[in-house]
Design an enzyme around this catalytic site. Structure first.
Site, PDB file in Angstrom:
ATOM      1  N   PRO A 137       0.832  -1.208   0.000  1.00 53.80           N
ATOM      2  CA  PRO A 137       0.000   0.000   0.000  1.00 53.80           C
ATOM      3  C   PRO A 137       0.869   1.262   0.000  1.00 53.80           C
ATOM      4  O   PRO A 137       1.922   1.286   0.631  1.00 53.80           O
ATOM      5  CB  PRO A 137      -0.798  -0.109   1.303  1.00 53.80           C
ATOM      6  CG  PRO A 137      -0.595  -1.481   1.814  1.00 53.80           C
ATOM      7  CD  PRO A 137       0.629  -2.043   1.189  1.00 53.80           C
ATOM      8  N   GLN A 139       1.928   5.224   0.651  1.00 55.30           N
ATOM      9  CA  GLN A 139       1.874   6.173   1.763  1.00 55.30           C
ATOM     10  C   GLN A 139       1.461   5.481   3.056  1.00 55.30           C
ATOM     11  O   GLN A 139       0.659   5.997   3.816  1.00 55.30           O
ATOM     12  CB  GLN A 139       0.913   7.312   1.445  1.00 55.30           C
ATOM     13  CG  GLN A 139       1.601   8.419   0.665  1.00 55.30           C
ATOM     14  CD  GLN A 139       0.750   8.996  -0.426  1.00 55.30           C
ATOM     15  OE1 GLN A 139      -0.467   9.091  -0.260  1.00 55.30           O
ATOM     16  NE2 GLN A 139       1.353   9.367  -1.522  1.00 55.30           N
ATOM     17  N   GLY A 141       3.924   3.893   5.002  1.00 53.45           N
ATOM     18  CA  GLY A 141       5.084   3.700   5.866  1.00 53.45           C
ATOM     19  C   GLY A 141       5.555   2.260   5.854  1.00 53.45           C
ATOM     20  O   GLY A 141       6.087   1.736   6.832  1.00 53.45           O
ATOM     21  N   LEU A 142       5.345   1.581   4.708  1.00 55.21           N
ATOM     22  CA  LEU A 142       5.783   0.185   4.576  1.00 55.21           C
ATOM     23  C   LEU A 142       6.878   0.061   3.508  1.00 55.21           C
ATOM     24  O   LEU A 142       7.192  -1.022   3.047  1.00 55.21           O
ATOM     25  CB  LEU A 142       4.586  -0.710   4.215  1.00 55.21           C
ATOM     26  CG  LEU A 142       3.567  -0.931   5.332  1.00 55.21           C
ATOM     27  CD1 LEU A 142       2.274  -1.545   4.794  1.00 55.21           C
ATOM     28  CD2 LEU A 142       4.140  -1.830   6.424  1.00 55.21           C
ATOM     29  N   SER A 143       7.404   1.215   3.111  1.00 57.82           N
ATOM     30  CA  SER A 143       8.528   1.267   2.167  1.00 57.82           C
ATOM     31  C   SER A 143       8.230   0.698   0.791  1.00 57.82           C
ATOM     32  O   SER A 143       8.995  -0.099   0.243  1.00 57.82           O
ATOM     33  CB  SER A 143       9.742   0.532   2.740  1.00 57.82           C
ATOM     34  OG  SER A 143      10.127   1.162   3.897  1.00 57.82           O
ATOM     35  N   GLY A 144       7.119   1.137   0.259  1.00 54.66           N
ATOM     36  CA  GLY A 144       6.727   0.697  -1.078  1.00 54.66           C
ATOM     37  C   GLY A 144       7.671   1.220  -2.143  1.00 54.66           C
ATOM     38  O   GLY A 144       7.962   0.519  -3.119  1.00 54.66           O
ATOM     39  N   SER A 146      10.977   2.057  -1.903  1.00 52.16           N
ATOM     40  CA  SER A 146      12.290   1.396  -1.943  1.00 52.16           C
ATOM     41  C   SER A 146      12.170  -0.081  -2.323  1.00 52.16           C
ATOM     42  O   SER A 146      13.142  -0.654  -2.827  1.00 52.16           O
ATOM     43  CB  SER A 146      13.029   1.547  -0.620  1.00 52.16           C
ATOM     44  OG  SER A 146      12.188   1.260   0.440  1.00 52.16           O
ATOM     45  N   ALA A 147      10.993  -0.688  -2.121  1.00 54.28           N
ATOM     46  CA  ALA A 147      10.838  -2.089  -2.530  1.00 54.28           C
ATOM     47  C   ALA A 147      10.967  -2.193  -4.053  1.00 54.28           C
ATOM     48  O   ALA A 147      11.613  -3.106  -4.565  1.00 54.28           O
ATOM     49  CB  ALA A 147       9.490  -2.633  -2.072  1.00 54.28           C
ATOM     50  N   ASP A 190      14.922   1.420   5.699  1.00 59.30           N
ATOM     51  CA  ASP A 190      14.082   0.585   4.823  1.00 59.30           C
ATOM     52  C   ASP A 190      14.934  -0.219   3.855  1.00 59.30           C
ATOM     53  O   ASP A 190      14.711  -1.399   3.622  1.00 59.30           O
ATOM     54  CB  ASP A 190      13.142   1.446   3.958  1.00 59.30           C
ATOM     55  CG  ASP A 190      12.713   2.705   4.659  1.00 59.30           C
ATOM     56  OD1 ASP A 190      12.439   2.616   5.860  1.00 59.30           O
ATOM     57  OD2 ASP A 190      12.682   3.769   4.011  1.00 59.30           O
TER      58      ASP A 190
END
Ligand SMILES: Nc1ncnc2c1ncn2[C@@H]1O[C@H](COP(=O)(O)OP(=O)(O)O)[C@@H](O)[C@H]1O
Ligand SMILES: O=C(O)[C@H]1O[C@H](OP(=O)(O)O)[C@H](O)[C@@H](O)[C@@H]1O
Ligand SMILES: [Mg+2]
Length: 376
Positions: A137, A139, A141-144, A146-147, A190
């Site tokens: 998801p 925005q 804060g799960l580092s989408g 940089s993934a 991250d």
């Protein structure tokens, strides 16, 4: 399938979403962090050899063709495709902004190539096509972001067969540099978690950064982690979008910010000890303190009311909770066990939040990469 057909199809690399368990955001301020990746969400990048270098737009995240102006504004076309009813006026532009992952793929290609030139790493003269997909998801804060960049970097390392020539410890810097190219404000936490996979303790002290060009990163056994829960809002419309002055205050030598950041960094170190001692009560206390310090430094307007509510709903059943990143999702720990976890599920459902037990991802480094890690 012949070897030639297989080569034409190319290959995929993945990078998982990450949870900052303790210490964030002190990673952006020469602090420390304890973070891990989760298999619940991931980004995938596919590379296949091609005559020209092509970065393929994603059919949803980079959609640029619309039947009309109203469609562009509301993006109904897209909403219908992903099963959102037309009457729910979700606008991709409004919710997700104008950017997709194409710019991240371009930036990591550029940074990777620059790094190779600067370090005399020669690359075969062959081209490729990159495409991507992600279910992390935005925005949240799960580092989408940089993934996507991390998965692409892994594709490039393997396509050019240069994994052994680019130190594991330096790879997070490349991913961060790619995002800096785009003006995305971020830290190394991250990227380290995603390059290593699994659970990592990180120390970003200026001294190490200056001496080594990277922090000190210690992969830890993921089995040290107690059961943890992820909470997020399906449609985080009013998450904190107010500009924060914390960075400027830190640069200006603001004593309050500097001492809070030091305390946040110390929480990661204390948390490392609590994990080794299997002390869940202490871990829970540290997580709560982490969020409370963030709230004191950044203020409620920056954090956003929905984000704060997620933390508070978890705490209402005695669970400890904090942001996984800069806001959007929350990680919770139930020190009293299963019965408390059930209460947490109930409270989150009543408040309209999604809650799920976190599936921690394993390390993604090969034996060769693990033995190559510096031991200082
Ligand atoms: N799901 C996604 N699809 C495409 N691009 C994405 C996605 N998530 C993030 N991005 C890219 O990363 C940038 C930063 O996004 P953001 O939501 O801040 O990511 P993060 O999850 O790291 O907080 C976006 O402007 C966009 O270019
Ligand atoms: O503020 C934080 O905790 C983190 O914010 C960013 O991560 P994101 O997933 O984009 O919210 C940043 O990249 C991290 O370094 C911070 O620790
Ligand atoms: Mg990001």
């Amino acid at each position: 399938m012949t070897a030639a057909t297989k080569a034409e199809m190319g290959f995929e690399r993945h990078a998982y979403a990450r949870v900052g368990l303790l210490g964030n955001p002190s990673d952006v301020y020469n602090g420390k962090a304890l973070s891990f990746t989760i298999t619940d969400f991931s980004a995938t990048v596919r590379l296949r050899p091609s005559p020209e270098l092509l970065i393929q737009p994603h059919p949803h995240h980079d959609l640029v063709a619309f039947p009309s102006l109203p469609h562009l504004r509301e993006d109904y076309h897209c909403c219908l495709k992903i099963g959102v009813p037309k009457h729910v006026e979700v606008s991709r532009l409004q919710n997700e902004g104008y950017y997709g992952g194409v710019r991240l793929l371009m930036a990591i290609c550029k940074v990777f190539y620059n790094h190779c030139i600067q370090n005399n790493i020669s690359l075969k003269a062959e081209n490729f096509t990159l495409s991507y997909d992600t279910n992390i998801p935005r925005q949240a804060g799960l580092s989408g972001s940089s993934a996507i960049a991390c998965a692409a970097l892994n594709c490039l390392l393997d396509f050019y067969d240069v994994r052994h020539l680019i130190k594991v410890e330096l790879r997070p810097n490349l991913i961060l540099d790619a995002e800096k190219e785009l003006g995305i404000v971020a830290g190394l936490q991250d990227r380290v978690a995603q390059v290593y996979g699994g659970l990592v303790y990180m120390d970003f002290s200026q001294e190490h950064m200056d001496k080594l060009g990277h922090g000190i990163y210690r992969p830890l056994d993921v089995n040290l982690l107690p059961p943890l829960y992820l909470i997020y809002a399906e449609n985080p419309s009013d998450s904190g979008k107010v500009h924060s002055s914390v960075r400027q205050r830190w640069l200006n030598g603001d004593e309050f910010i500097i001492s809070c950041m030091k305390e946040v960094a110390q929480l990661a170190l204390d948390g490392h000890r609590a994990l080794l001692q299997k002390d869940c009560t202490e871990l829970a206390r540290l997580m709560n303190r982490n969020f409370d310090l963030r709230r004191e430094m950044f203020g409620d307007d920056v954090l956003g009311s929905v984000n704060i509510k997620m933390v508070e709903v978890a705490r209402s059943v005695g669970a400890s909770s904090k942001f996984t990143g800069s806001g959007g999702a929350v990680v919770a720990l139930c020190p009293d066990g299963e019965a408390q976890a059930e209460l947490l599920h109930k409270a989150c459902q009543e408040a309209g939040f999604v809650v799920q037990k976190i599936k921690v991802a394993p390390s993604v480094l090969s034996d060769e990469e693990l033995t190559s890690l510096s031991t200082c």
